[in-house]
Structure formats: structure tokens, C-alpha cells
Design a protein around this motif. Structure first.
Motif, short mmCIF file in Angstrom:
data_model
loop_
_atom_site.label_atom_id
_atom_site.label_comp_id
_atom_site.label_asym_id
_atom_site.label_seq_id
_atom_site.Cartn_x
_atom_site.Cartn_y
_atom_site.Cartn_z
N TYR A 35 0.73 -0.85 0.30
CA TYR A 35 -0.50 -0.34 -0.45
C TYR A 35 0.84 1.37 -0.22
O TYR A 35 2.43 0.88 0.84
CB TYR A 35 -0.79 0.54 1.19
N PRO A 39 -3.88 2.56 3.94
CA PRO A 39 -5.22 2.81 3.81
C PRO A 39 -5.89 3.59 4.47
O PRO A 39 -6.20 3.60 5.52
CB PRO A 39 -5.11 1.05 3.32
N THR A 375 -2.68 4.06 -5.22
CA THR A 375 -2.76 3.80 -3.83
C THR A 375 -2.31 1.98 -3.05
O THR A 375 -2.44 1.55 -2.19
CB THR A 375 -4.40 3.53 -3.61
N SER A 376 -2.28 1.19 -4.32
CA SER A 376 -1.51 -0.85 -3.84
C SER A 376 -1.25 -1.10 -5.25
O SER A 376 -1.09 -1.08 -6.45
CB SER A 376 -2.75 -0.89 -2.86
#
Length: 425
Positions: A35, A39, A375-376
Motif C-alpha cells: 500500500y 489505507p 494506492t496499492s
């Protein structure tokens, strides 16, 4: 979720995510996601390990502590049984931090003492003996790291260096204990904790030593160090029947490519030189960046003019040249301008359809990934020790490799682009 990692930069996060995902034969590793930042939603149910990449290595210590504790809160909410604080295998830090302050803060929150601090990564030549860190056959402070533009490492005695950063005394478990096996290591860490030592430098010379340390720390709530400390941790969970193990797999990503490099390490300079023998490269004139005459559009134009040829853009220079530029403009000003330049260029390249991007340098990687809004990542196969293929989870079809400065073979950049497309690695 079984294992949670708090990493202090983006390339280091990829490094340890790679270690956890591949594991060791025959068991393999854990299903791993990286991540970018803490998150805001829960992890997917199939994720067994997650790595939270922060950009906290070179920020003020208090900010690094706050970000790391926020990450810890999320990991605990996911049910993680074990936490790792991951920093660079060359112990990148200053006398003020951030390794010591973050490590002690995490240990205090988890109620731990006698926590290992082991930045060993034998596959990349990082070993610790009698508390001294070696890079290959050189002490850390003679390896080139003494010229690092942000965190110059001028002392190979990690117990002494970490002692400058910590409130509590720093311990040492030397190699004579490691060679006696997991029980001896576990007992030494307990003794260190009883003496009030929160962080303990632990020697290791080879991967077998890291497996011994992993076995000794199977029940530990917290470990700190480089990616090597995670080598045997998947095996612990698999043996306990908590995970099945396996090899990392991701979809292959084809299409337009670009290489963006902001590291000044010796390894990176050699990689750029090698790449230039068969591919177009563009050296960034920092003076023109600082006076505003070289912009992100110029980098994008170069890449687009060389589509299909693995074009590379770099700001890397020899240590004396970097020092002169920092003296002229200020260290932070140069770093900020270059990070912004690479970030803007990466976003424009992505918008233009580039879907394979390789980045060299931890700070540059952080700037690029942040600009792209990733984001990931799912963790794919290893390209070179410490560097895996990364594929975004959001369906954008972006494949990346984020390389720490000193990592990778001399042909890394071409190899990485091939690995992302499924034709190499």
C-alpha cells in the motif's frame, strides 16, 4: 492478516514485499500487497501480508513517529499477528533519527523490549559483524554511503549510531550467539529487554543466520530491520498452519515504457552507463531545472520521441557534482525541484499511455508513485534481489519496478522492463 510491515520509503517497501511474497523453498511466501500510504479501507480477504509504504525516512522524527503509529493502528485493526518496521539495509538515517525514534515508539505501543534491529541483506552484500555494517567487503562509512545526499552514513558501528537516536540503551547480539541457534538468540533478546534495551543490533553474515533469527522471533510482536529479517517469517506462519505458501504471480503488462532515475549511487551510475550503450538516455541539467528552463514537458517529449526504445531520463551525478549543486542551491531545494520534475513527467507519461515505468531511487520513487495516485500494488516475481514486479490493483494496468539506489545488476533497467511485460525475470 498475518504479517504487517511499516516501511520508511517506497523502494524499501517493494524490497521487503518481494521477500515476503517469494519466501523460501519449498514452502514459498505469503499473498502480499503493498500500500502507498495508510489505507482508508480494509484489506482484501485473501491478503496474508501487507506492506505500508511511507515516505518517512528523511522527514522530521516526530512526523515519522506519528505516521508510523497511524500505520500500526491500521495493521492492528486488520488483525496482524506480527509487525515489522522496515528501513534501508544501509541503515540510512541521521544522528537524530528516524530509525531509533520510530522503533522505540512502535515498541512502546506494543509493550515490547529486546526488539531486534538487523539491516542485513546478504544477497545484496549487506552483513553485520560485531555490530558493524559492511557493504560487500567495505565498512558502511567507506562504501560510498558516506556521500549520500540526504543521509550520509559516516559510522559503521550501528550500536553507536543508533545510540545517538534512542532514549534507551541499545543492545547487541553478536554472531557467536547466532551460531548457537534460535533458542540462544531468543534468550539473548530476553536478557537485553530485562536490561532495559529496547532495540538490539543483531549480527548476521548469511541467509542461514536470518533463518535462525526468524525462528527465534516467531512469537515476537515487533521486528525492525532491512528486508532480510522477513526471509524466514512466511515459513513460521506456514509451519503453524496459518498459510499455505506459494509463488507470487501477477498479470503481465505490455505497452509503452519509460525509465526515470534520481539515484546517485555507484550501482545506479553503472546501470545508467550500461543502459546508454543500447538505449536513448537524457541527462537532466540541474541548473536548468533550478532556473526553470528545463521542465517536465521536455522529459516527456524525449520519452515520446523514443517510444519502444526503453528511453531513460536521469538526474544522477557523481558525489562531488551533487555536493556542488547542493552548495549552490541548497540541498532541500534541489531535492524538491527534482522530485516535482519527475512527478510531473510521470503523470504526463501515464496520461499519454505509458504503462511500464521503472524508477530508480527511493525519493524519486515516492514522488512518482504519489503523483500517479497509486494506492496499492500486488507483488509479482523478483527481477533482481530486492526488486519485484509491481502491478496496480486498481485496474489501470500499470506495471512498475521501484529500485533502491544500490540494488540491481548492471543490466537492471532493460531486465525490469522485460519482467513487467512477462518476457524476463
Amino acid at each position: 492478516m498475518l504479517l504487517g510491515v511499516i516501511a520508511d520509503d517506497f523502494t524499501g517497501a517493494s524490497d521487503i514485499a518481494n521477500t515476503i511474497a517469494k519466501g523460501i523453498a519449498p514452502e514459498g511466501g505469503l499473498r502480499t500487497v503493498q500500500y502507498l500510504g495508510v489505507p482508508r479501507t480494509d484489506a482484501a480477504p485473501d491478503v496474508e501480508a501487507c506492506v505500508i509504504a511511507l515516505k518517512s525516512r528523511s522527514i522530521p522524527a516526530a512526523e515519522a513517529v506519528a505516521q508510523s503509529l497511524e500505520a500500526l493502528d491500521w495493521l492492528e485493526a486488520q488483525g496482524c499477528r506480527q509487525i515489522i518496521f522496515k528501513y534501508c539495509s544501509t541503515f540510512d538515517s541521521t544522528p537524530e533519527g528516524n530509525i531509533g525514534p520510530v522503533g522505540e515508539a512502535l515498541a512502546k505501543r506494543l509493550g515490547e523490549k529486546g526488539v531486534i534491529a538487523c539491516s542485513v541483506f546478504p544477497d545484496a552484500g549487506r552483513t553485520i559483524y560485531k555490530g558493524h555494517l559492511f557493504v560487500g567487503d567495505r565498512l558502511l562509512n567507506e562504501s560510498g554511503m558516506e556521500h549520500h545526499p540526504l543521509n550520509p552514513m559516516t559510522d559503521a558501528d550501528l550500536r553507536r549510531w543508533l545510540g545517538l537516536q534512542c532514549k534507551d540503551p541499545v543492545g547487541l547480539v553478536d554472531w557467536s550467539v547466532i551460531r548457537r541457534g534460535p533458542d540462544a538468540v531468543r534468550a539473548a533478546l530476553v536478557t537485553a529487554g530485562e536490561k532495559g534495551e529496547t532495540l538490539v543490533i543483531v549480527d548476521a553474515l548469511a541467509n542461514d543466520d536470518l533463518l535462525t533469527i526468524a525462528a527465534a522471533c516467531a512469537e515476537a510482536k515487533l521486528l525492525t530491520g532491512g528486508s532480510g529479517i522477513a526471509l524466514g517469517l512466511p515459513r513460521n506462519f506456514i509451519k503453524a498452519g496459518l498459510a499455505k505458501g506459494g509463488k507470487p504471480e501477477v498479470d503481465a503488462i505490455d505497452g509503452l515504457d519509460a525509465v526515470l532515475v534520481g539515484s546517485c549511487s555507484r550501482a545506479t551510475l553503472a546501470q545508467i552507463e550500461r543502459h546508454s550503450t543500447g538505449h536513448p538516455v537524457l541527462a537532466i541539467d540541474v541548473n536548468k531545472v533550478m532556473d526553470g528552463t528545463l521542465k517536465a514537458d521536455d522529459l516527456v517529449a524525449f520519452v515520446r520521441a523514443n517510444h519502444g526504445k526503453a528511453p531513460l531520463v536521469y538526474s544522477s551525478s557523481k558525489p562531488e557534482e551533487v555536493a556542488a549543486l547542493q552548495e549552490k542551491y541548497g540541498r532541500e531545494a534541489v531535492a524538491h525541484k527534482l522530485d516535482a520534475l519527475f512527478a510531473q513527467a510521470a503523470k504526463a507519461l501515464f496520461d499519454a499511455g505509458v504503462r511500464r515505468i521503472v524508477v530508480g531511487g527511493g525519493e524519486t520513487s515516492g514522488a512518482v508513485v504519489s503523483a500517479l495516485g497509486v494506492t496499492s500494488f500486488r507483488i509479482g516475481p523478483e527481477i533482481d534481489p530486492g526488486v519485484p514486479v509491481l502491478v496496480t490493483e486498481d485496474g489501470t494496468g500499470l506495471g512498475m519496478a521501484l529500485k533502491s539506489g544500490n540494488f540491481g545488476g548492471v543490466d537492471f533497467f532493460e531486465k525490469a522492463l522485460g519482467a513487467i511485460s512477462g518476457t524476463g525475470a
